[in-house]
Enzyme design. Structure first.
Site: not given
Ligand code: THU
Length: 135
Positions: A45, A47, A56, A58, A89, A92
């Site tokens: 991920n 941010e 994300c 994935e 999520c 994804c």
């Molecule tokens: N996140 C992912 O990388 N994958 C997911 O399927 C759920 C959430 C990340 C997004 C954000 O950077 C952090 O997790 C918290 O939500």
């Protein structure tokens, strides 16, 4: 996918998770896609100070595979620190469904893991085939 491939995929996702850029949530995620030709593409991920732009893990891994010309996926592993291992999520799940119904390995840094599938995670997905037959 055999046990060696499963272990390798979790190891790749665990390693890339350490490179996550998650200064806002502090929640690190790593993902690794195994392609039909045996290649592995990892993603974490990423941010952003503009929170909504965060990417994300994935989708990072999927984008890396597609950019390398690989679109046939055999499996994906997702590693977090959550207990039980976190599921992808909704966004994804939809992106994974674009590339078929394949195993999804959910793991955590404590060594717990389970397998599910894209189809189980997103039943009745909106698929590319929906765009084809027009009445
Ligand atoms: N996140 C992912 O990388 N994958 C997911 O399927 C759920 C959430 C990340 C997004 C954000 O950077 C952090 O997790 C918290 O939500």
């Amino acid at each position: 996918m055999n046990q060696d491939q499963l272990d390798m995929l979790i190891a790749e996702a665990t390693a890339v998770r350490e490179r996550a850029h998650a200064p806002y949530s502090g929640y690190l995620v790593g993902a690794a896609v195994l392609t039909a030709d045996g290649r592995v593409f990892a993603g974490c991920n990423v941010e952003n100070a503009s929170y909504g732009l965060s990417i994300c893990a994935e989708r990072s891994a999927v984008a890396a595979a597609v950019a390398a010309g690989c679109r046939t996926f055999s499996a994906i592993a997702v590693v977090t620190a959550s207990h039980p291992p976190a599921t992808p999520c909704g966004a994804c799940r939809q992106v994974l469904a674009e590339f078929g119904d394949f195993p999804v390995i959910l793991a955590n840094v404590g060594g717990e893991w389970r397998t599910t599938t894209v189809g189980e995670l997103l039943p009745a997905a909106f698929l590319p085939s929906a765009l084809e037959p027009r009445p």
